[in-house]
Design a protein around this motif. Structure first.
Motif, mmCIF file in Angstrom:
data_model
loop_
_atom_site.group_PDB
_atom_site.id
_atom_site.type_symbol
_atom_site.label_atom_id
_atom_site.label_comp_id
_atom_site.label_asym_id
_atom_site.label_seq_id
_atom_site.Cartn_x
_atom_site.Cartn_y
_atom_site.Cartn_z
ATOM 1 N N UNK A 226 0.871 -1.170 0.000
ATOM 2 C CA UNK A 226 0.000 0.000 0.000
ATOM 3 C C UNK A 226 0.912 1.224 0.000
ATOM 4 N N UNK A 227 0.314 2.416 -0.015
ATOM 5 C CA UNK A 227 1.127 3.617 -0.194
ATOM 6 C C UNK A 227 2.190 3.779 0.876
ATOM 7 N N UNK A 539 8.947 5.058 6.617
ATOM 8 C CA UNK A 539 7.866 6.029 6.783
ATOM 9 C C UNK A 539 8.394 7.381 7.256
ATOM 10 N N UNK A 540 9.412 7.382 8.109
ATOM 11 C CA UNK A 540 10.016 8.640 8.552
ATOM 12 C C UNK A 540 10.561 9.406 7.352
ATOM 13 N N UNK A 541 11.315 8.709 6.497
ATOM 14 C CA UNK A 541 11.910 9.375 5.336
ATOM 15 C C UNK A 541 10.831 9.798 4.352
ATOM 16 N N UNK A 546 8.410 14.366 1.829
ATOM 17 C CA UNK A 546 7.104 14.784 1.328
ATOM 18 C C UNK A 546 6.675 13.955 0.124
ATOM 19 N N UNK A 547 6.894 12.646 0.240
ATOM 20 C CA UNK A 547 6.520 11.722 -0.826
ATOM 21 C C UNK A 547 5.230 11.001 -0.451
ATOM 22 N N UNK A 559 7.352 -4.018 -6.790
ATOM 23 C CA UNK A 559 6.097 -3.418 -7.217
ATOM 24 C C UNK A 559 4.963 -3.890 -6.306
ATOM 25 N N UNK A 560 3.746 -3.516 -6.630
ATOM 26 C CA UNK A 560 2.621 -3.835 -5.762
ATOM 27 C C UNK A 560 2.299 -5.331 -5.745
ATOM 28 N N UNK A 561 2.841 -6.072 -6.693
ATOM 29 C CA UNK A 561 2.648 -7.524 -6.707
ATOM 30 C C UNK A 561 3.810 -8.243 -6.031
#
Length: 593
Positions: A226-227, A539-541, A546-547, A559-561
Motif C-alpha cells: 500500500x502507499x 515512513x520517517x523518510x 514529502x513523498x 512493485x505492488x505484486x
C-alpha cells in the motif's frame, strides 16, 4: 592529477578560474548553440557546465555521445559572463572550456530519461531503477535516507544505547503477518523464518543484561503493498531498554523523533513531550487510532440527541445498539445542496449505507434530518455542536466501530475539501491504553489486539478478574500527521503472567512453550522489566521527503505484486536446488471461467 578527477561536479567556484582541472561524470544534458556545444556534466555531487568549441578536435566526439554516457574531461575553469550566470546552480558562476574528452562508457538509447522529472509508468521505473535513481528527486531521497539513519544512530548512541545485530534466519513468530520461509538443506522438511521483527531477540538482549539496545533492523513480512507499506521488507529503528516504564521509553524516543524532523525539515515540529491520547479517546474524537492532528475537526458523539427523536432511521438503529457520530464542517451551509449530496455519494462509494447531514443557511436548518428530528432535539444538537449560521454537519450512524470509521473518513475528507489541513507542520502524538484483547468476528474467538508480549495493565489480577475485552495493555503507538510510525510496549517479562495472557487468547501452556521456548526459558532465570518501540525508517523518510508513496524512498523496491522487475524475482528454482532442499513445488491450478 588523479586518473579520473581533480574535483567533483559541485566543487568548482569563481575562485578556481584559470585552474586546469579534470572532471568525470554522466552527460546529463546537451545543448547545441551553433558554434558551441554545452554539456551539463553530472556526478553524485552536482552539475558543472562544460563548453566545446566547434573548431575543437573534441567537438565531433562530444556531439556524437549520447545522454547518460560516462565521460572524463580535462579543461580550464572560465568565469561566465554576467548574463549567463546560473544562480540556481552552486557551480553557476563558472564553466569548463574542454581541452580533451574521453568516453569511459557509451550509453545506449534510454528507456526513460534522467533529465527532467517526467512521470513514467512504475513498472518501467522499477525495471530500470538504476536509471530512475539517477534522477534528481529520487537521488536526493536516498541521500536523505542515509543522512537520517546516520543522525538516528548518533542520537541513540548519545543516549547510551548500543547497536547489536540480531539473526536473520530464525523461527516463526506471531507478529500479525505471514512469514517468509527459508527451507533448510541440513534439516529436510524444516524451515527457517525471516524475522517479521527482532522482537524476541531484543527482549533476550535485555535478559542478557545489555540494558539499552538499538538496531537499524531489516524486517520481513509477506503482506500486500500500500502507499505507506512496502511488500516484503522494511527497516525500523528497533530499540529496547531495561528497568523502564512507558514514560521512560517516551522520554528516550521523543528527542530522537523531534530532533530528526527538525534537522531535516523546515516545517514546524511538535515539541516534546508529545500529547498522549488514549485509544478510546482517539476512536471517539478522530475515528481511528492514528489521528492527523493538523485537522482541527473533532468528532462528537450525538447518540442521545437522536435517541427517541423524530428521525426514525437513526432512532430505530440506536434502539438496536447503534451510535451516532457528528462531523462539523464550519461554513459549508452556504454551499449548494450538491455539496452535501456528493458527500453522501462518497460515503456509499466507501461501502457505507450513507452519510446524513444538516446544513444551516442564514439561521435555518435544512435537510431531511432537520425536517424530521423535532425542534427540541434539533436545538439540543445545535447547542451541543455549537453550530452557527451557515455551518454544516455530517452524521455517521451504525455499530460503534462502523460509525467511528465512517466519521473518521468523513473528518479527513472534509478537512481536505475545506483546506483545513496545513502542510507546514509535523504533529506528533502518542496513542496509549490500547485494549489488550479484541473479539475476532471471523474466527469467533478472543485474540490479541496488539503485541502479544505486552504487559497487561493491572497484571495478574486484571487477567484473573476482569472481562478480557476491558483489559488495557502497556501498549503505545507514535503517530505523525495521521501516519503510524511505530508500535511499542512494555513487555510481559513474567512467565506465569505470559501463560495466563496467552491462555485467554486460546493458547495452551504447551503451545506457548513450544512456540516461545527460548524467551520463556530465559524469563525463568531472571528477567528485568523492559520495554521498547520500533519507528519505521521508510515512513520517517517518506514524511521528510514529502513523498506520497513509500517506494519513492526505498532504493530497490518491489512493485505492488511483490515482484522485483529489475532482478526478476521471485523466480522458479532449479530442479537441482529443489532436490538439495527436499522440496517439490505445487503450482495451483488456474480455474477456467
Amino acid at each position: 592529477m588523479h586518473q579520473y578527477r581533480s574535483h567533483t561536479c559541485s566543487q568548482l567556484r569563481s575562485s578556481d578560474v584559470d585552474s586546469t582541472i579534470r572532471l568525470s561524470g554522466w552527460v546529463h544534458r546537451k545543448r547545441d548553440h551553433g558554434g558551441l556545444l554545452f554539456i551539463d556534466l553530472r556526478d553524485h555531487y552536482g552539475l558543472t557546465q562544460i563548453v566545446i568549441d566547434c573548431d575543437s578536435p573534441n567537438f565531433q566526439r562530444a556531439e556524437e555521445v549520447r545522454a547518460e554516457s560516462v565521460i572524463s574531461i580535462d579543461g580550464t575553469v572560465v568565469a561566465r559572463t554576467d548574463d549567463t550566470v546560473n544562480k540556481n546552480l552552486p557551480t553557476g558562476e563558472i564553466e569548463i572550456h574542454v581541452s580533451s574528452i574521453e568516453v569511459l562508457n557509451h550509453a545506449e538509447e534510454l528507456p526513460l530519461p534522467v533529465f527532467g522529472e517526467q512521470d513514467y509508468p512504475e513498472d518501467t521505473r522499477l525495471k530500470y531503477r538504476f536509471l530512475d535513481l539517477r534522477r534528481e528527486r529520487i537521488h536526493k531521497n536516498m541521500v536523505l535516507r542515509s543522512d537520517v539513519i546516520t543522525s538516528i544512530r548518533r542520537r541513540m548512541t548519545d543516549q547510551g544505547f548500543k547497536e547489536y545485530q540480531t539473526p536473520i534466519l530464525t523461527a516463526s513468530s506471531p507478529e500479525g503477518a505471514r512469514d517468509f520461509l527459508v527451507p533448510s538443506r541440513m534439516h529436510p522438511g524444516k524451515f527457517y523464518a525471516l524475522p517479521q521483527a527482532p522482537q524476541q531477540f531484543k527482549q533476550l538482549l535485555m535478559v542478557a543484561g545489555f540494558d539499552r539496545y538499538f538496531q537499524i533492523a531489516p524486517c520481513f513480512r509477506d503482506e500486500d503493498a500500500r502507499a505507506d507499506r512496502s511488500p516484503g521488507e522494511f527497516y525500523q529503528l528497533d530499540m529496547e531498554m531495561s528497568f523502564a516504564t512507558q514514560e521512560d521509553v517516551f522520554a528516550a524516543i521523543e528527542p530522537v523523533m523531534e530532533g530528526i524532523f527538525r534537522e531535516f525539515s523546515d516545517k514546524k515540529v511538535t515539541a516534546a513531550p508529545f500529547p498522549r491520547i488514549t485509544f478510546k479517546e482517539s476512536m471517539l474524537k478522530y475515528g481511528n487510532d492514528k489521528p492527523d492532528l493538523r485537522n482541527p475537526i473533532i468528532i462528537q458523539d450525538v447518540t442521545e440527541a437522536f435517541r427517541g427523536s423524530g428521525f426514525g432511521i437513526f432512532a430505530g438503529m440506536i434502539e438496536k445498539g447503534a451510535v451516532v457520530r457528528a462531523v462539523v464542517a464550519e461554513g459549508t451551509g452556504v454551499r449548494p445542496r450538491s455539496f452535501f449530496d456528493k458527500m453522501n455519494d462518497w460515503a456509499r462509494s466507501e461501502g457505507f449505507a450513507g452519510l446524513g447531514y444538516i446544513n444551516i443557511k442564514e439561521g435555518e436548518a435544512k435537510g431531511p434530518i432537520a425536517k424530521n428530528i423535532g425542534e427540541e432535539k434539533l436545538a439540543q444538537l445545535t447547542q451541543q455542536l455549537e453550530l452557527g449560521d451557515n455551518d454544516g454537519v455530517f452524521f455517521a450512524c451504525g455499530k460503534e466501530n462502523e460509525a467511528a470509521k465512517l466519521a473518521g473518513l468523513a473528518r479527513t475528507k472534509v478537512g481536505h475539501d475545506l483546506e483545513l489541513i496545513k502542510d507546514d507542520e509535523f504533529k506528533f502524538c502518542w496513542i496509549v491504553d490500547f485494549p489488550m484483547y479484541e473479539y475476532d468476528e471471523e474466527a469467533k474467538k478472543l485474540d490479541f489486539s496488539h503485541n502479544p508480549f505486552s504487559m497487561p495493565q493491572g497484571g495478574m489480577e486484571a487477567l484473573n478478574t476482569m472481562d478480557p475485552e476491558d483489559i488495557l495493555g502497556y501498549q503505545y503507538d507514535i503517530v505523525c500527521n495521521g501516519i503510524e510510525l511505530s508500535s511499542g510496549a512494555i513487555r510481559n517479562h513474567q512467565p506465569e503472567l505470559m501463560y495466563k495472557a496467552f491462555e485467554l487468547a486460546g493458547y495452551s501452556k504447551e503451545v506457548v512453550e513450544d512456540k516461545f521456548s527460548g524467551m520463556l526459558n530465559a524469563f525463568k532465570f531472571g528477567a528485568p522489566p523492559h520495554g521498547g518501540i520500533a519507528p519505521g525508517i521508510d515512513r520517517i523518510v517518506m514524511l521528510l521527503a514529502n513523498e506520497p508513496n513509500i517506494r519513492e524512498v526505498i532504493l530497490f523496491p518491489m512493485n505492488q505484486k511483490a515482484e522485483d522487475l529489475m532482478m526478476n524475482a521471485p523466480a522458479a528454482a532449479e530442479n537441482t536446488q529443489l532436490r538439495e532442499l527436499h522440496i517439490r513445488t505445487m503450482i495451483p491450478e488456474v480455474k477456467e471461467e
